[in-house]
Design a protein around this motif. Structure first.
Motif, short mmCIF file in Angstrom:
data_model
loop_
_atom_site.label_atom_id
_atom_site.label_comp_id
_atom_site.label_asym_id
_atom_site.label_seq_id
_atom_site.Cartn_x
_atom_site.Cartn_y
_atom_site.Cartn_z
N LEU A 284 0.74 -39.38 -32.18
CA LEU A 284 2.03 -39.76 -31.61
C LEU A 284 2.10 -41.28 -31.63
O LEU A 284 1.18 -41.95 -31.15
CB LEU A 284 2.18 -39.27 -30.17
N VAL A 285 3.19 -41.83 -32.17
CA VAL A 285 3.31 -43.28 -32.26
C VAL A 285 4.38 -43.79 -31.31
O VAL A 285 5.43 -43.18 -31.12
CB VAL A 285 3.61 -43.74 -33.70
N ARG A 286 4.08 -44.91 -30.70
CA ARG A 286 4.97 -45.53 -29.72
C ARG A 286 6.22 -46.08 -30.41
O ARG A 286 6.13 -46.75 -31.44
CB ARG A 286 4.21 -46.66 -29.02
N ASN A 287 7.37 -45.79 -29.80
CA ASN A 287 8.60 -46.40 -30.27
C ASN A 287 8.65 -47.81 -29.68
O ASN A 287 8.94 -47.99 -28.49
CB ASN A 287 9.82 -45.56 -29.81
N MET A 288 8.35 -48.80 -30.52
CA MET A 288 8.23 -50.17 -30.02
C MET A 288 9.53 -50.69 -29.43
O MET A 288 9.54 -51.31 -28.37
CB MET A 288 7.77 -51.10 -31.16
N ARG A 289 10.64 -50.48 -30.13
CA ARG A 289 11.90 -51.06 -29.69
C ARG A 289 12.33 -50.51 -28.34
O ARG A 289 12.62 -51.27 -27.40
CB ARG A 289 13.00 -50.82 -30.73
N LEU A 290 12.35 -49.20 -28.22
CA LEU A 290 12.80 -48.60 -26.96
C LEU A 290 11.84 -48.90 -25.82
O LEU A 290 12.26 -49.13 -24.68
CB LEU A 290 12.98 -47.10 -27.13
N SER A 291 10.54 -48.90 -26.12
CA SER A 291 9.55 -49.20 -25.07
C SER A 291 9.68 -50.63 -24.58
O SER A 291 9.65 -50.91 -23.37
CB SER A 291 8.13 -48.95 -25.61
N ARG B 35 12.40 -56.62 -22.11
CA ARG B 35 13.75 -57.19 -22.19
C ARG B 35 14.67 -56.77 -21.05
O ARG B 35 15.79 -57.27 -20.94
CB ARG B 35 14.38 -56.79 -23.54
N PHE B 36 14.23 -55.86 -20.22
CA PHE B 36 15.12 -55.24 -19.22
C PHE B 36 15.85 -56.27 -18.36
O PHE B 36 17.06 -56.14 -18.12
CB PHE B 36 14.33 -54.28 -18.34
N SER B 37 15.14 -57.28 -17.86
CA SER B 37 15.75 -58.25 -16.94
C SER B 37 16.15 -59.56 -17.62
O SER B 37 16.51 -60.53 -16.96
CB SER B 37 14.79 -58.55 -15.79
N ASN B 38 16.12 -59.58 -18.96
CA ASN B 38 16.47 -60.79 -19.71
C ASN B 38 17.99 -60.86 -19.88
O ASN B 38 18.57 -60.17 -20.73
CB ASN B 38 15.77 -60.77 -21.07
N ASN B 39 18.65 -61.70 -19.09
CA ASN B 39 20.11 -61.73 -19.13
C ASN B 39 20.68 -62.41 -20.37
O ASN B 39 21.90 -62.43 -20.57
CB ASN B 39 20.69 -62.36 -17.85
N SER B 40 19.81 -62.97 -21.23
CA SER B 40 20.27 -63.52 -22.50
C SER B 40 20.16 -62.51 -23.64
O SER B 40 20.56 -62.78 -24.77
CB SER B 40 19.48 -64.78 -22.86
N TRP B 41 19.60 -61.35 -23.34
CA TRP B 41 19.47 -60.27 -24.32
C TRP B 41 20.85 -59.69 -24.62
O TRP B 41 21.66 -59.48 -23.70
CB TRP B 41 18.52 -59.20 -23.75
N SER B 42 21.13 -59.44 -25.88
CA SER B 42 22.47 -58.99 -26.29
C SER B 42 22.86 -57.65 -25.66
O SER B 42 24.05 -57.37 -25.50
CB SER B 42 22.54 -58.88 -27.81
N ASP B 43 21.86 -56.83 -25.30
CA ASP B 43 22.16 -55.52 -24.71
C ASP B 43 22.01 -55.50 -23.19
O ASP B 43 21.99 -54.43 -22.58
CB ASP B 43 21.26 -54.44 -25.33
N SER C 109 15.46 -56.42 -10.07
CA SER C 109 16.10 -56.30 -11.39
C SER C 109 16.80 -54.96 -11.55
O SER C 109 17.58 -54.78 -12.49
CB SER C 109 15.05 -56.47 -12.50
N GLY C 110 16.46 -54.01 -10.68
CA GLY C 110 17.04 -52.68 -10.78
C GLY C 110 16.22 -51.71 -11.61
O GLY C 110 16.68 -50.63 -11.96
N ILE C 111 14.96 -52.08 -11.89
CA ILE C 111 14.11 -51.27 -12.77
C ILE C 111 13.84 -49.88 -12.18
O ILE C 111 13.82 -48.88 -12.91
CB ILE C 111 12.79 -52.01 -13.09
N PHE C 112 13.65 -49.80 -10.86
CA PHE C 112 13.38 -48.50 -10.25
C PHE C 112 14.64 -47.62 -10.26
O PHE C 112 14.55 -46.41 -10.49
CB PHE C 112 12.85 -48.67 -8.83
N GLU C 113 15.79 -48.23 -10.04
CA GLU C 113 17.05 -47.48 -10.08
C GLU C 113 17.31 -46.97 -11.51
O GLU C 113 17.83 -45.86 -11.70
CB GLU C 113 18.22 -48.35 -9.61
N PHE C 114 16.96 -47.79 -12.49
CA PHE C 114 17.10 -47.39 -13.89
C PHE C 114 16.28 -46.14 -14.18
O PHE C 114 16.79 -45.16 -14.75
CB PHE C 114 16.65 -48.54 -14.79
N LEU C 115 15.01 -46.16 -13.78
CA LEU C 115 14.16 -45.00 -14.03
C LEU C 115 14.65 -43.77 -13.25
O LEU C 115 14.61 -42.66 -13.77
CB LEU C 115 12.71 -45.33 -13.63
#
Length: 427
Positions: free
Chosen positions: A194-201, A207-215, A254-260
């Motif tokens: 099983l290989v890790r999906n690098m982008r989604l991971s 990148r989750f809390s990076n407010n300069s990230w396009s997404d 950052s809202g990481i727990f609410e996201f999960l």
């Protein structure tokens, strides 16, 4: 039907104290107990306990549809038992749900797979036995330290009885292939990868809390939309990250727990399920084999092992450490065996890297890579002297191998006699 495999890797380093050259042969205690206790208790409070509580809630509220996989290094388990026993209680609660797959790894979160196959084998078995003793679960899936993998490592793991392994979905491994499939070993068809999906991971991990990230901002609805929009043939999404992503790298505000917390709702609404690695290995067939000649990892842009082996300092430290392997395995001194494990922690060599760090640094204890190297080599020098007192360097490797063979044969004989004794007693 698309399925997500969430995997969390947890390793808390055993922090070494400032050890001076003049202490060699004078003081054999190497650890900063104050720093270790502070680190463990902080992590327990900010990351591990809140995350485990949330994972338990998600499993229960989803009525068992939410599933995860995780691994905890043996050294981390020792630290939790010493400084935060409530952490191990929380893992026991997760284990009782039946929705958590515990993954095997090296006991010391070490680099032994590349330097000492015998030590690697012993540590994997020790870790597997520890997980079984704690949770009553024998791991069937393996993930190496920092996801380090090669064809040779895969063969060693297969020979230890594992049929499934997790690793990084690096470009040098996959090329044009998608990470969203199950793959096989180059020459061992029964070993599934099983290989890790690098982008989604990394969208979550880095990148989750990076407010300069396009997404930015990333929501659970958006994340599930990305997965749903992939080609219908892509059905496996391995989302792998360190435990410290939640609460440490990505702060609670950052809202990481609410996201999960919102993930299961939006996944199930889109008919996306959750699976453990062993379930995926049973349900899917490998789409093709992959060849990995040189070890790769999930670290750095290169996804190689240069963060631990890339300079002269690291090479010297690793060579001198693993040259002791046969002698340490012969000795019966418990303090030597424990120190041997702790000195193998991969972080000790990561601290020596001269490459830019692209990972989250929780334990910045050295002024420079050279400072880390000097401190480690002072400790290793003392450790070498202690090992030589047990088995002097005048004993060559042939003599050591003969001793190991004798001990091994004696262990087999003792096991047979104990078995016979148990049989007779049963009668």
């Amino acid at each position: 039907m698309k399925t997500i495999c969430f995997y969390f890797q947890l390793h808390v380093p055993m922090m070494l104290r400032r050890y001076r050259f003049l202490e060699i042969d004078q003081d054999h205690y190497y650890y900063d107990d104050f720093a270790n206790e502070a680190n463990v208790q902080r992590l327990a409070k900010t990351s591990i306990l809140p995350l485990n509580l949330l994972l338990l809630e998600l499993i229960r509220t989803s009525r068992g549809k939410f599933k995860i996989a995780l691994s905890i290094s043996g050294v981390s388990i020792e630290l939790f038992e010493q400084f935060a026993p409530e952490v191990m209680e929380s893992f026991s609660e997760l284990a009782k749900t039946g929705n958590v797959e515990f993954i095997a790894e090296t006991y010391a979160h070490s680099l032994s797979s590349m330097f000492d196959p015998d030590e690697f084998t012993q540590q994997v078995q020790q870790h597997s036995n520890t997980i079984f003793e704690l949770f009553g679960i024998r791991p069937t899936t393996f993930c190496n330290t920092e996801m380090i993998y090669s064809d040779e490592i895969g063969e060693m793991i297969y020979n230890l009885g594992f049929k499934t392994i997790l690793t990084e979905g690096a470009k040098q491994l996959l090329g044009w292939k998608s990470p969203n499939f199950l793959y096989g070993h180059a020459v061992i068809p029964d070993l599934k990868i099983l290989v890790r999906n690098m982008r989604l991971s990394d969208d979550i991990g880095f990148r989750f809390s990076n407010n300069s990230w396009s997404d930015f901002p990333l929501t659970a609805e958006k994340f599930m939309g990305w997965i749903k929009s992939t080609d219908a043939s892509e059905q496996i999404f391995n989302i792998c990250m360190g435990y410290q992503t939640f609460g440490e790298r990505q702060k609670p505000e950052s809202g990481i727990f609410e996201f999960l917390k919102a993930i299961p709702f939006h996944a199930l609404a889109n008919r996306i399920t959750f699976s453990t690695p062993s379930e995926i290995a049973q349900k899917f067939n490998p789409i093709s084999p992959i060849t990995v000649i040189y070890p790769h990892s999930w670290s750095g842009e290169e996804k190689d092992v240069s963060h631990w082996t890339g300079n002269i300092m690291q090479t010297e430290a690793l060579q001198k450490l693993y040259a002791l392997g046969e002698r340490v395995r012969l000795c019966s001194d418990r303090s030597i065996k424990r120190d041997w494990l702790c000195l193998q922690g991969s972080e000790n060599f990561h601290f020596m890297t001269t490459k830019p760090w692209n990972s989250f640094v929780i334990w910045p204890q050295y002024e420079s890579p050279y400072d880390a190297f000097t401190n480690y080599m002072n400790i290793l020098s003392d450790f070498i002297h202690r090992v030589k007192e047990e088995y002097p360097s005048s004993i060559d490797n042939e003599e050591l191998n003969a001793l190991l063979t004798t001990i091994y044969n004696q262990e087999i004989k003792i096991a047979k006699l104990e078995s016979q004794l148990g049989y007779n007693n049963n009668e």
